[in-house]
Design a protein around this motif. Structure first.
Motif, PDB file in Angstrom:
ATOM      1  N   ASN A  69       0.884  -1.167   0.000  1.00  0.00           N
ATOM      2  CA  ASN A  69       0.000   0.000   0.000  1.00  0.00           C
ATOM      3  C   ASN A  69       0.918   1.212   0.000  1.00  0.00           C
ATOM      4  N   VAL A  70       0.963   1.926  -1.119  1.00  0.00           N
ATOM      5  CA  VAL A  70       1.956   2.994  -1.280  1.00  0.00           C
ATOM      6  C   VAL A  70       1.528   4.314  -0.646  1.00  0.00           C
ATOM      7  N   TYR A  71       0.252   4.437  -0.252  1.00  0.00           N
ATOM      8  CA  TYR A  71      -0.357   5.672   0.251  1.00  0.00           C
ATOM      9  C   TYR A  71      -0.399   6.701  -0.877  1.00  0.00           C
ATOM     10  N   GLN A  72      -1.586   6.934  -1.378  1.00  0.00           N
ATOM     11  CA  GLN A  72      -1.777   7.750  -2.582  1.00  0.00           C
ATOM     12  C   GLN A  72      -1.061   9.097  -2.529  1.00  0.00           C
ATOM     13  N   PHE A  73      -0.985   9.714  -1.343  1.00  0.00           N
ATOM     14  CA  PHE A  73      -0.418  11.054  -1.233  1.00  0.00           C
ATOM     15  C   PHE A  73       1.073  11.049  -0.900  1.00  0.00           C
ATOM     16  N   ASN A  74       1.661   9.878  -0.863  1.00  0.00           N
ATOM     17  CA  ASN A  74       3.109   9.743  -0.682  1.00  0.00           C
ATOM     18  C   ASN A  74       3.803  10.097  -1.998  1.00  0.00           C
ATOM     19  N   LYS A  75       4.682  11.062  -1.965  1.00  0.00           N
ATOM     20  CA  LYS A  75       5.361  11.520  -3.175  1.00  0.00           C
ATOM     21  C   LYS A  75       6.768  10.943  -3.322  1.00  0.00           C
ATOM     22  N   GLU A  76       7.146  10.050  -2.431  1.00  0.00           N
ATOM     23  CA  GLU A  76       8.509   9.507  -2.479  1.00  0.00           C
ATOM     24  C   GLU A  76       8.550   8.298  -3.422  1.00  0.00           C
ATOM     25  N   TYR A  77       8.260   8.603  -4.679  1.00  0.00           N
ATOM     26  CA  TYR A  77       8.162   7.546  -5.694  1.00  0.00           C
ATOM     27  C   TYR A  77       9.498   6.815  -5.877  1.00  0.00           C
ATOM     28  N   GLU A  78      10.585   7.552  -5.842  1.00  0.00           N
ATOM     29  CA  GLU A  78      11.888   6.955  -6.107  1.00  0.00           C
ATOM     30  C   GLU A  78      12.285   5.968  -5.016  1.00  0.00           C
ATOM     31  N   THR A 103       8.042  -8.181   6.464  1.00  0.00           N
ATOM     32  CA  THR A 103       7.909  -6.789   6.021  1.00  0.00           C
ATOM     33  C   THR A 103       9.267  -6.291   5.544  1.00  0.00           C
ATOM     34  N   LEU A 104       9.223  -5.308   4.655  1.00  0.00           N
ATOM     35  CA  LEU A 104      10.435  -4.655   4.169  1.00  0.00           C
ATOM     36  C   LEU A 104      10.529  -3.251   4.749  1.00  0.00           C
ATOM     37  N   GLU A 105      11.570  -2.561   4.378  1.00  0.00           N
ATOM     38  CA  GLU A 105      11.828  -1.234   4.923  1.00  0.00           C
ATOM     39  C   GLU A 105      10.793  -0.219   4.460  1.00  0.00           C
ATOM     40  N   SER A 106      10.608   0.804   5.265  1.00  0.00           N
ATOM     41  CA  SER A 106       9.651   1.865   4.953  1.00  0.00           C
ATOM     42  C   SER A 106      10.120   2.677   3.743  1.00  0.00           C
ATOM     43  N   PHE A 107       9.145   3.170   2.970  1.00  0.00           N
ATOM     44  CA  PHE A 107       9.478   4.003   1.810  1.00  0.00           C
ATOM     45  C   PHE A 107       8.629   5.277   1.783  1.00  0.00           C
ATOM     46  N   GLY A 108       8.127   5.682   2.938  1.00  0.00           N
ATOM     47  CA  GLY A 108       7.346   6.917   3.019  1.00  0.00           C
ATOM     48  C   GLY A 108       5.854   6.707   3.141  1.00  0.00           C
ATOM     49  N   SER A 109       5.365   5.477   2.926  1.00  0.00           N
ATOM     50  CA  SER A 109       3.944   5.176   3.070  1.00  0.00           C
ATOM     51  C   SER A 109       3.600   4.984   4.540  1.00  0.00           C
ATOM     52  N   ASP A 110       2.304   4.935   4.837  1.00  0.00           N
ATOM     53  CA  ASP A 110       1.881   4.603   6.197  1.00  0.00           C
ATOM     54  C   ASP A 110       1.830   3.090   6.416  1.00  0.00           C
ATOM     55  N   HIS A 111       2.055   2.315   5.362  1.00  0.00           N
ATOM     56  CA  HIS A 111       2.143   0.857   5.453  1.00  0.00           C
ATOM     57  C   HIS A 111       3.560   0.407   5.115  1.00  0.00           C
ATOM     58  N   LEU A 112       4.018  -0.636   5.781  1.00  0.00           N
ATOM     59  CA  LEU A 112       5.240  -1.309   5.362  1.00  0.00           C
ATOM     60  C   LEU A 112       4.886  -2.298   4.254  1.00  0.00           C
ATOM     61  N   PRO A 113       5.761  -2.464   3.263  1.00  0.00           N
ATOM     62  CA  PRO A 113       5.483  -3.456   2.210  1.00  0.00           C
ATOM     63  C   PRO A 113       5.696  -4.873   2.723  1.00  0.00           C
ATOM     64  N   VAL A 114       4.985  -5.820   2.121  1.00  0.00           N
ATOM     65  CA  VAL A 114       5.104  -7.239   2.475  1.00  0.00           C
ATOM     66  C   VAL A 114       5.864  -7.959   1.369  1.00  0.00           C
ATOM     67  N   TYR A 115       6.843  -8.759   1.783  1.00  0.00           N
ATOM     68  CA  TYR A 115       7.651  -9.549   0.850  1.00  0.00           C
ATOM     69  C   TYR A 115       7.360 -11.026   1.086  1.00  0.00           C
ATOM     70  N   CYS A 116       7.170 -11.766   0.013  1.00  0.00           N
ATOM     71  CA  CYS A 116       6.877 -13.205   0.134  1.00  0.00           C
ATOM     72  C   CYS A 116       7.681 -13.992  -0.895  1.00  0.00           C
ATOM     73  N   GLU A 117       8.243 -15.105  -0.436  1.00  0.00           N
ATOM     74  CA  GLU A 117       8.929 -16.046  -1.320  1.00  0.00           C
ATOM     75  C   GLU A 117       8.205 -17.388  -1.209  1.00  0.00           C
ATOM     76  N   PHE A 118       7.917 -18.015  -2.354  1.00  0.00           N
ATOM     77  CA  PHE A 118       7.132 -19.251  -2.347  1.00  0.00           C
ATOM     78  C   PHE A 118       7.512 -20.143  -3.517  1.00  0.00           C
TER      79      PHE A 118
END
Length: 360
Positions: free
Chosen positions: A104-113, A300-315
């Motif tokens: 969840n990138v948070y729509q108003f998060n501008k830290e695209y890079e 979870t992975l590192e924060s990138f400016g969103s209010d959610h942390l990203p989820v990483y999965c290997e399967f």
């Protein structure tokens, strides 16, 4: 100190009781998100009680707090390494390992890079973004060369979804189960070594004082997705911002209706929201999978400016291994009827969302 102790004890009782009441208003549903924090507060209050010496009957309250701790603990322990689960080996007939990111990138998060850098660093085979609007779509365009297969649902209401993949997409669908502005995505893929599977992405609206007054749309959307998933005759992974916790009634019905497995059991909570406040972080970005998908890593992975942390999965996928079949729970007739009621209530609910959301 006695007043503080009694106030905390009563508050903990109220927060414990509210989710047990079958009512869809956010007042009853939001407290179940905080089961982890409530358990910590029970421990804190119990320790506080040990410091009270002037009240002879304090031990009655201490015993009550212990009972509350056991009540919450028997649920939470399932989502820790203390809960025994069988470990599965990857056999020679299985697929190659695959890995993905759900964010969840948070729509108003501008830290695209920062997000693009995260994708480049972890190099997933595919990834999904939620709350991604036209600005995010533009910002992610440089990644399209590396991820040539895409499915885009570009919305400005904080419910947009974008899917990018190196794995071939054979078919992609967008579902609007309970409302015409709340999408779910169904992506049929085939790996280079010949394994077909389906990725299902969901992001229903949350019950909260600032968004939807009730959980009806959320629950209806999730259970509609569960019915659709049950009819898919391929390995399935479901991921996304469920705006729900794994132990809630609607999550349990989702799991039983879809015949899927919760990989957090025996592993960890994988708490994602809020990214900035560790002590107030809830596990609401969930994931479930079918019995022929085996999870190697979920974190979870590192924060990138969103209010959610990203989820990483290997399967990996293994059609010849039935060791997980015993983990499947199926809904009873009563539970199926309950799910149908939730779906109908979700469709009837009139969410008050703006077409173009603005940041509060």
């Amino acid at each position: 100190m006695w007043i503080i102790y009694m106030t905390l004890t009563i508050l903990l009782l109220v927060i414990t009781i509210l989710p047990k009441i079958k009512h869809s208003h956010w007042i009853f549903r939001v407290p179940e998100f905080a089961k982890i924090q409530v358990t910590y507060f029970i421990i804190f209050t119990f320790l506080l009680g040990l410091m009270i010496q002037s009240k002879e009957y304090v031990w009655y309250y201490q015993g009550f707090l212990l009972a509350l701790f056991v009540y919450h603990g028997q649920t939470l322990v399932r989502y820790t390494p203390l809960y025994p689960v069988k470990k599965h080996r990857q056999l020679h007939k299985s697929s190659d390992k695959l890995h993905f990111i759900s964010a969840n990138v948070y729509q108003f998060n501008k830290e695209y890079e920062r997000f693009s850098s995260l994708v480049k660093k972890h190099n997933p085979d595919f990834f999904m973004t939620m709350e991604s609007n036209s600005d995010w779509e533009t910002a992610l365009r440089p990644l399209e060369k590396e991820y040539p297969y895409q499915h885009k649902v570009t919305l400005e209401n904080t419910y947009g979804m974008h899917f990018y993949s190196r794995v071939i997409i054979k078919e992609a669908r967008t579902h609007y189960f309970v409302a015409d502005d709340i999408p779910s995505i169904e992506i049929h893929m085939k790996t280079a070594d010949g394994f077909s599977f389906v990725f299902f992405g969901v992001h229903p609206p949350p019950p909260s004082p600032t968004e939807e007054e009730t959980s009806k749309e959320r629950d209806g959307d999730l259970l509609s997705a569960a019915k659709r998933i049950k009819d898919i005759r391929k390995p399935v992974i479901v991921a996304g911002d469920f705006n729900n916790v794994a132990w809630s009634r609607s999550s349990v019905l989702f799991r039983k209706t879809s015949h899927l497995i919760d990989p957090r059991v025996g592993h960890s909570f994988v708490s994602t929201f809020h990214a900035k406040y560790r002590l107030l972080r809830f596990p609401i970005d969930l994931m479930f999978h079918s019995e022929d998908i085996f999870i190697r890593q979920l974190k979870t992975l590192e924060s990138f400016g969103s209010d959610h942390l990203p989820v990483y999965c290997e399967f990996f996928i293994d059609h010849h291994n039935d060791e997980q079949e015993e983990l499947i729970e199926r809904a009873t007739a009563e539970e199926k009827a309950e799910a149908e009621i939730m779906i109908e209530e979700g469709k009837k609910e009139d969410g008050e969302r703006e077409t173009v959301a603005t940041e509060d």
